[in-house]
Write an enzyme that holds these catalytic residues in place. Structure first.
Site, short mmCIF file in Angstrom:
data_model
loop_
_atom_site.label_atom_id
_atom_site.label_comp_id
_atom_site.label_asym_id
_atom_site.label_seq_id
_atom_site.Cartn_x
_atom_site.Cartn_y
_atom_site.Cartn_z
N ASN A 29 0.86 -1.19 0.00
CA ASN A 29 0.00 0.00 0.00
C ASN A 29 0.89 1.24 0.00
OD1 ASN A 29 0.50 0.01 3.09
ND2 ASN A 29 -0.72 -1.85 2.75
N SER A 45 -8.18 -0.71 -0.10
CA SER A 45 -7.90 -2.06 0.37
C SER A 45 -8.28 -3.11 -0.68
CB SER A 45 -8.71 -2.33 1.65
OG SER A 45 -8.51 -3.64 2.11
N GLY A 46 -7.33 -4.02 -0.95
CA GLY A 46 -7.61 -5.21 -1.75
C GLY A 46 -8.01 -4.98 -3.19
N SER A 74 -6.77 1.27 2.72
CA SER A 74 -5.87 0.15 3.01
C SER A 74 -6.00 -0.30 4.46
CB SER A 74 -4.43 0.57 2.73
OG SER A 74 -3.52 -0.34 3.31
N SER A 75 -5.84 -1.61 4.67
CA SER A 75 -5.89 -2.15 6.03
C SER A 75 -4.74 -1.62 6.89
CB SER A 75 -5.83 -3.68 5.99
OG SER A 75 -4.64 -4.12 5.37
N GLU A 76 -3.70 -1.07 6.26
CA GLU A 76 -2.56 -0.54 7.01
C GLU A 76 -2.62 0.98 7.16
OE1 GLU A 76 -0.85 -2.42 8.60
OE2 GLU A 76 -0.28 -4.25 7.52
#
Length: 213
Positions: A29, A45-46, A74-76
């Site tokens: 990311n 995300s993804g 993003s998950s981060e």
């Protein structure tokens, strides 16, 4: 559209991330911070990087609220915001799963100054222990380990790189992947000669004025 330039940069460098072999699939990311507002444009995300449009890039407030964007960030996202929090000089953050950096992260090895190009990150690249992805613990651990450097290996995970611009953060991720490959391969055949702090200090001084200012 909010942060139009920053969102365009995230789209452009996301495609470069895959083209340069720094990640595969939807891994990794990247983000870009607006110096005027402090808001952050971050990859969704993804999603396949080749399919991301500027409208898919989420805009976050410094506290993590989604201000604009039609996709989940993003998950981060917490790791990015924490990196910006501890590094007020950072304008871009890149997280990769680049092969050789990830190999070293899975070995738990830091990257010493085996090649002067480690200077893109500092005198060395530290490696933190494994922490579950997408957690506040990972965000705090990674950002803390950065210190004044520009990159850190995430144990059993990948690489985090920062820079004054997204372009510079991306360049750091590329150069550190090269140094990671050199270090791994030299360790396979012998014990590499590592540069001293005294040898690295003039490198860092030259890098401070490297490129087009």
């Amino acid at each position: 559209m909010l942060l139009a330039q920053e969102r365009a940069a995230v789209v452009r460098y996301g495609r470069k991330l895959v083209a340069a072999g720094l990640t595969a699939g939807t891994g990794g990311n990247l983000s870009c911070r607006s110096p005027e507002t402090g808001m952050v444009a971050i990859s969704p995300s993804g999603m396949d990087y080749g399919e991301i449009a500027e409208e898919d890039v989420a805009v976050l407030s410094p506290s993590g609220e989604v201000v604009e964007g039609r996709r989940k960030p993003s998950s981060e996202w917490a790791m990015h915001l924490e990196a910006y929090r501890v590094r007020s000089d950072a304008g871009g953050v890149v997280h990769t799963h680049s092969p050789f950096a990830t190999v070293l992260a899975c070995l738990g090895w830091e990257i010493p100054p085996v090649h002067y190009l480690v200077g893109f990150a500092g005198k060395r690249v530290p490696c933190i222990p494994y922490v579950l992805f997408g957690t506040d613990e990972l965000a705090r651990s990674a950002a803390s380990a950065l210190g004044e450097g520009n990159a850190v290996l995430l144990g059993n995970h990948g690489l985090l790189a920062v820079g004054p611009t997204l372009s510079r953060a991306f360049a750091t991720a590329e150069e550190i992947e090269f140094v990671a490959q050199v270090y791994y391969r030299t360790r396979c055949v012998g014990e590499p000669k590592v540069l001293s702090d005294g040898e690295m200090e003039p490198v860092l001084a030259k890098f401070a004025a490297y490129g087009q200012q």
